[in-house]
Design a protein around this motif. Structure first.
Motif, PDB file in Angstrom:
ATOM      1  N   TYR A 123       0.684  -1.266   0.106  1.00 26.03           N
ATOM      2  CA  TYR A 123       0.106   0.181  -0.022  1.00 26.03           C
ATOM      3  C   TYR A 123       0.677   1.199   0.077  1.00 26.03           C
ATOM      4  CZ  TYR A 123      -2.899   3.913   2.049  1.00 26.03           C
ATOM      5  OH  TYR A 123      -3.353   4.756   2.124  1.00 26.03           O
ATOM      6  N   LEU A 124       1.640   1.211   0.879  1.00 27.18           N
ATOM      7  CA  LEU A 124       2.782   2.468   0.904  1.00 27.18           C
ATOM      8  C   LEU A 124       3.566   2.512  -0.419  1.00 27.18           C
ATOM      9  CD1 LEU A 124       3.743   4.527   3.009  1.00 27.18           C
ATOM     10  CD2 LEU A 124       5.577   2.984   3.555  1.00 27.18           C
ATOM     11  N   VAL A 125       3.987   1.555  -1.209  1.00 19.46           N
ATOM     12  CA  VAL A 125       4.797   1.763  -2.327  1.00 19.46           C
ATOM     13  C   VAL A 125       3.590   2.216  -3.367  1.00 19.46           C
ATOM     14  CG1 VAL A 125       6.105   0.341  -4.408  1.00 19.46           C
ATOM     15  CG2 VAL A 125       6.446  -0.185  -1.688  1.00 19.46           C
ATOM     16  N   GLY A 126       2.505   2.068  -3.327  1.00 18.31           N
ATOM     17  CA  GLY A 126       1.466   2.249  -4.401  1.00 18.31           C
ATOM     18  C   GLY A 126       1.419   3.809  -4.337  1.00 18.31           C
ATOM     19  N   ASP A 127       2.018   4.610  -3.543  1.00 15.42           N
ATOM     20  CA  ASP A 127       2.017   6.208  -3.562  1.00 15.42           C
ATOM     21  C   ASP A 127       3.212   6.568  -4.281  1.00 15.42           C
ATOM     22  OD1 ASP A 127       1.227   8.804  -3.345  1.00 15.42           O
ATOM     23  OD2 ASP A 127       1.486   8.872  -1.302  1.00 15.42           O
ATOM     24  N   GLU A 128       3.123   6.801  -5.581  1.00 14.80           N
ATOM     25  CA  GLU A 128       4.112   7.345  -6.464  1.00 14.80           C
ATOM     26  C   GLU A 128       4.617   8.512  -6.069  1.00 14.80           C
ATOM     27  OE1 GLU A 128       3.257   6.441 -10.357  1.00 14.80           O
ATOM     28  OE2 GLU A 128       3.304   4.358 -10.207  1.00 14.80           O
ATOM     29  N   ASP A 129       3.614   9.538  -5.538  1.00 15.16           N
ATOM     30  CA  ASP A 129       3.845  10.804  -5.401  1.00 15.16           C
ATOM     31  C   ASP A 129       4.966  10.914  -4.261  1.00 15.16           C
ATOM     32  OD1 ASP A 129       2.393  11.896  -7.476  1.00 15.16           O
ATOM     33  OD2 ASP A 129       0.601  12.091  -6.078  1.00 15.16           O
ATOM     34  N   LEU A 130       5.142  10.247  -3.439  1.00 11.45           N
ATOM     35  CA  LEU A 130       6.151  10.215  -2.234  1.00 11.45           C
ATOM     36  C   LEU A 130       7.439  10.342  -3.048  1.00 11.45           C
ATOM     37  CD1 LEU A 130       5.142   7.545   0.310  1.00 11.45           C
ATOM     38  CD2 LEU A 130       4.940  10.123   0.676  1.00 11.45           C
ATOM     39  N   LEU A 131       7.707   9.652  -4.042  1.00 11.13           N
ATOM     40  CA  LEU A 131       8.987   9.914  -4.745  1.00 11.13           C
ATOM     41  C   LEU A 131       9.447  11.312  -5.037  1.00 11.13           C
ATOM     42  CD1 LEU A 131       8.850   6.563  -6.929  1.00 11.13           C
ATOM     43  CD2 LEU A 131       9.905   7.161  -4.771  1.00 11.13           C
ATOM     44  N   ARG A 132       8.290  12.080  -5.673  1.00 12.14           N
ATOM     45  CA  ARG A 132       8.562  13.468  -6.068  1.00 12.14           C
ATOM     46  C   ARG A 132       8.642  14.419  -5.051  1.00 12.14           C
ATOM     47  NH1 ARG A 132       4.571  11.711 -10.070  1.00 12.14           N
ATOM     48  NH2 ARG A 132       2.992  12.100  -8.900  1.00 12.14           N
ATOM     49  N   VAL A 133       8.171  13.978  -3.885  1.00 17.69           N
ATOM     50  CA  VAL A 133       8.243  14.844  -2.453  1.00 17.69           C
ATOM     51  C   VAL A 133       9.632  14.683  -2.089  1.00 17.69           C
ATOM     52  CG1 VAL A 133       7.479  15.043   0.005  1.00 17.69           C
ATOM     53  CG2 VAL A 133       5.859  14.753  -1.792  1.00 17.69           C
ATOM     54  N   SER A 134      10.226  13.606  -2.197  1.00 17.74           N
ATOM     55  CA  SER A 134      11.596  13.687  -1.438  1.00 17.74           C
ATOM     56  C   SER A 134      12.809  14.005  -2.630  1.00 17.74           C
ATOM     57  CB  SER A 134      11.815  12.081  -0.893  1.00 17.74           C
ATOM     58  OG  SER A 134      11.805  11.503  -1.932  1.00 17.74           O
ATOM     59  N   ALA A 135      12.359  13.784  -3.809  1.00 19.01           N
ATOM     60  CA  ALA A 135      13.725  13.909  -4.805  1.00 19.01           C
ATOM     61  C   ALA A 135      14.181  15.207  -4.893  1.00 19.01           C
ATOM     62  CB  ALA A 135      13.011  13.264  -6.188  1.00 19.01           C
ATOM     63  N   GLY A 136      13.228  16.232  -4.583  1.00 20.27           N
ATOM     64  CA  GLY A 136      13.851  17.568  -4.595  1.00 20.27           C
ATOM     65  C   GLY A 136      14.506  18.196  -3.241  1.00 20.27           C
ATOM     66  N   HIS A 137      15.072  17.213  -2.333  1.00 22.39           N
ATOM     67  CA  HIS A 137      15.322  17.749  -1.198  1.00 22.39           C
ATOM     68  C   HIS A 137      17.151  17.068  -1.108  1.00 22.39           C
ATOM     69  CE1 HIS A 137      12.166  20.257   0.272  1.00 22.39           C
ATOM     70  NE2 HIS A 137      11.278  19.218  -0.073  1.00 22.39           N
ATOM     71  N   ARG A 138      17.715  18.056  -0.350  1.00 18.65           N
ATOM     72  CA  ARG A 138      19.039  17.318  -0.012  1.00 18.65           C
ATOM     73  C   ARG A 138      18.855  16.553   1.424  1.00 18.65           C
ATOM     74  NH1 ARG A 138      22.418  20.626   1.824  1.00 18.65           N
ATOM     75  NH2 ARG A 138      21.101  22.405   1.839  1.00 18.65           N
ATOM     76  N   VAL A 139      19.922  15.549   1.570  1.00 13.34           N
ATOM     77  CA  VAL A 139      19.464  14.827   2.609  1.00 13.34           C
ATOM     78  C   VAL A 139      19.648  15.535   4.014  1.00 13.34           C
ATOM     79  CG1 VAL A 139      22.043  14.161   3.006  1.00 13.34           C
ATOM     80  CG2 VAL A 139      20.209  12.405   3.639  1.00 13.34           C
ATOM     81  N   GLU A 140      20.222  16.675   4.104  1.00 12.12           N
ATOM     82  CA  GLU A 140      20.329  17.348   5.224  1.00 12.12           C
ATOM     83  C   GLU A 140      18.914  18.093   5.312  1.00 12.12           C
ATOM     84  OE1 GLU A 140      22.691  17.465   2.693  1.00 12.12           O
ATOM     85  OE2 GLU A 140      24.260  17.052   3.738  1.00 12.12           O
ATOM     86  N   GLU A 141      18.012  18.167   4.562  1.00 13.65           N
ATOM     87  CA  GLU A 141      16.734  18.885   4.765  1.00 13.65           C
ATOM     88  C   GLU A 141      15.689  17.806   4.959  1.00 13.65           C
ATOM     89  OE1 GLU A 141      17.726  22.057   1.192  1.00 13.65           O
ATOM     90  OE2 GLU A 141      16.236  20.503   0.711  1.00 13.65           O
ATOM     91  N   VAL A 142      15.995  17.087   5.868  1.00  8.58           N
ATOM     92  CA  VAL A 142      15.063  15.829   6.360  1.00  8.58           C
ATOM     93  C   VAL A 142      13.979  16.521   7.065  1.00  8.58           C
ATOM     94  CG1 VAL A 142      16.606  15.613   8.609  1.00  8.58           C
ATOM     95  CG2 VAL A 142      15.247  13.882   7.593  1.00  8.58           C
ATOM     96  N   ASN A 143      14.028  17.655   7.486  1.00  5.80           N
ATOM     97  CA  ASN A 143      12.721  18.347   8.167  1.00  5.80           C
ATOM     98  C   ASN A 143      11.883  18.647   7.453  1.00  5.80           C
ATOM     99  OD1 ASN A 143      14.103  17.866  10.932  1.00  5.80           O
ATOM    100  ND2 ASN A 143      15.041  20.025  11.012  1.00  5.80           N
ATOM    101  N   ALA A 144      12.364  19.348   6.398  1.00  9.24           N
ATOM    102  CA  ALA A 144      11.337  19.599   5.374  1.00  9.24           C
ATOM    103  C   ALA A 144      10.706  18.547   4.808  1.00  9.24           C
ATOM    104  CB  ALA A 144      12.013  20.580   4.150  1.00  9.24           C
ATOM    105  N   VAL A 145      11.342  17.410   4.556  1.00  8.80           N
ATOM    106  CA  VAL A 145      10.924  16.097   3.967  1.00  8.80           C
ATOM    107  C   VAL A 145      10.048  15.522   4.707  1.00  8.80           C
ATOM    108  CG1 VAL A 145      11.409  13.980   3.019  1.00  8.80           C
ATOM    109  CG2 VAL A 145      12.974  16.065   2.386  1.00  8.80           C
ATOM    110  N   ARG A 146      10.219  15.648   5.914  1.00  6.80           N
ATOM    111  CA  ARG A 146       9.520  15.222   7.012  1.00  6.80           C
ATOM    112  C   ARG A 146       7.947  15.536   6.890  1.00  6.80           C
ATOM    113  NH1 ARG A 146      12.378  15.659  11.049  1.00  6.80           N
ATOM    114  NH2 ARG A 146      13.312  13.231  10.965  1.00  6.80           N
ATOM    115  N   THR A 147       7.887  17.078   6.893  1.00  9.74           N
ATOM    116  CA  THR A 147       6.702  17.554   7.022  1.00  9.74           C
ATOM    117  C   THR A 147       6.021  17.481   5.622  1.00  9.74           C
ATOM    118  OG1 THR A 147       7.700  19.378   8.210  1.00  9.74           O
ATOM    119  CG2 THR A 147       5.520  19.834   7.169  1.00  9.74           C
ATOM    120  N   GLU A 148       6.396  17.412   4.505  1.00  8.09           N
ATOM    121  CA  GLU A 148       5.866  17.177   3.318  1.00  8.09           C
ATOM    122  C   GLU A 148       5.420  15.895   3.176  1.00  8.09           C
ATOM    123  OE1 GLU A 148       8.049  18.443  -0.009  1.00  8.09           O
ATOM    124  OE2 GLU A 148       8.516  20.313   0.739  1.00  8.09           O
ATOM    125  N   VAL A 149       6.092  14.940   3.623  1.00  3.10           N
ATOM    126  CA  VAL A 149       5.634  13.229   3.584  1.00  3.10           C
ATOM    127  C   VAL A 149       4.599  13.080   4.536  1.00  3.10           C
ATOM    128  CG1 VAL A 149       6.337  11.084   4.146  1.00  3.10           C
ATOM    129  CG2 VAL A 149       7.824  12.604   2.799  1.00  3.10           C
TER     130      VAL A 149
END
Length: 357
Positions: A123-149
């Motif tokens: 079910y979790l893999v079925g959401d492809e938009d999660l890939l686009r949410v994280s792909a635009g961020h550097r690994v140091e921006e984990v807080n921003a990714v956490r909010t968007e995810v």
């Protein structure tokens, strides 16, 4: 994980009399708390009646070809998925949490769901938009990714809720973690920062202690002794004896200094007197070589040299009146004989030594 189906066992066919069929209870495994039996009878799955004491002679038990133990308690299940970042070398890890509880044990046993994380991960893999949410961020921006995810998963679960037949499943939350390398690096930085702060705090404490001790020492030994006595590090008797010894040494030092000062003063006064005496004798010798002497001027010079007082060895005022007549300076001619004596006529001095005692 073994949830919701805890275990499955094949049951042999029971044959024989009623008494031998009753021995079937030794074959069925013991049921753990919070679980139910689901027997497969023919092509059907039948849960053992809830609330009924287990009876090995029950028809479903005797006719079952297999038995499944299904956990019916609510559980919190976590599922992970890897998400990419801007860098191909670093990834994010999404950990989604779901609450799960069995509502139909027979359906669960029929599907044989031993690990519920398998359908939830799908079910979790079925959401492809999660890939686009994280792909635009550097690994140091984990807080921003956490909010968007988190926002994305909340919306996704509301539109497409997770479904597992025979269970109620609800999305709870989603957490995003950086890669292990970044986490180890941040932990190392954190430990180094804490160590540095600890050292700085220790240095600050040492500086404060040093300032306090310096201030205490500047107030004198009495304050130091009092501080030591208060902390029970100095004995009162020892402190008193030490203060007495210090006082005696200080008194002896002051007495020695005063004695030295007096001796120095006396030596300086004696030297000054000797200097004035030598100057006077020099002056008188110079007078002896002159043909005419103004004794009034000589007297003034003598008084100037002696500071207005007669120097030791110089004649008194009675002797001085012989050099000055009627308060005015007179000049006398000094005649010297062949023998070096002076004519005493007219108040002349026979020898310059007469002016000196």
């Amino acid at each position: 994980m073994n949830y919701p189906v805890i275990a499955e066992h094949i049951l042999a066919t029971v044959q024989g009399t009623w008494w031998s069929r009753r021995r079937r209870r030794d074959v069925v495994p013991q049921l753990p708390p919070g679980a139910v039996y689901v027997f497969r009878v023919g092509g059907n799955y039948r849960p053992f009646p809830e609330g009924m004491v287990y009876d090995p002679s029950h028809p479903d038990v005797l006719d079952a070809s297999s038995v499944s133990m299904v956990d019916t308690r609510a559980r919190l299940v976590e599922v992970e998925r890897t998400l990419p970042s801007v860098s191909e070398a670093d990834n994010f890890t999404v950990r989604a949490s779901f609450t799960c509880q069995v509502t139909d044990p027979a359906a669960i046993a029929r599907q044989g769901i031993i690990d519920v994380t398998v359908p939830l991960r799908a079910y979790l893999v079925g959401d492809e938009d999660l890939l686009r949410v994280s792909a635009g961020h550097r690994v140091e921006e984990v807080n921003a990714v956490r909010t968007e995810v988190s926002q994305r998963m909340t919306a996704y679960s509301a539109i497409v809720p997770p479904r597992v037949t025979g269970m109620s499943v609800e999305f709870v939350s989603a957490e995003v973690h950086a890669s292990d390398d970044l986490r180890d690096w941040e932990q190392k930085l954190r430990d180094e920062r804490r160590s540095w702060e600890l050292q700085r705090g220790q240095r600050d404490f040492e500086t404060q202690d040093a300032l306090r001790i310096a201030e205490l020492l500047s107030q004198g030994s009495d304050h130091v002794d009092a501080f030591g006595i208060t902390r029970k590090e100095i004995d009162v008797t020892e402190a008193a004896a030490r203060i007495h010894r210090i006082t005696e040494k200080e008194s002896a030092r002051r007495h020695e200094a005063e004695t030295s000062d007096r001796a120095h003063t006396q030596a300086r006064e004696t030297a000054e007197v000797q200097i004035r005496r030598d100057m006077l004798l020099t002056l008188l010798r110079q007078m002896g070589g002159s043909e005419y002497v103004d004794y009034h001027q000589v007297l003034e010079q003598v008084l100037q040299e002696t500071g207005g007082q007669a120097a030791p060895g110089v004649g008194t005022a009675a002797g001085t009146t012989r050099m000055v007549e009627s308060g005015q300076a007179r000049s006398f001619r000094t005649e010297t004989g062949r023998d070096g004596s002076r004519d005493p006529q007219g108040g002349l001095v026979e020898d310059e030594d007469d002016l000196v005692d």
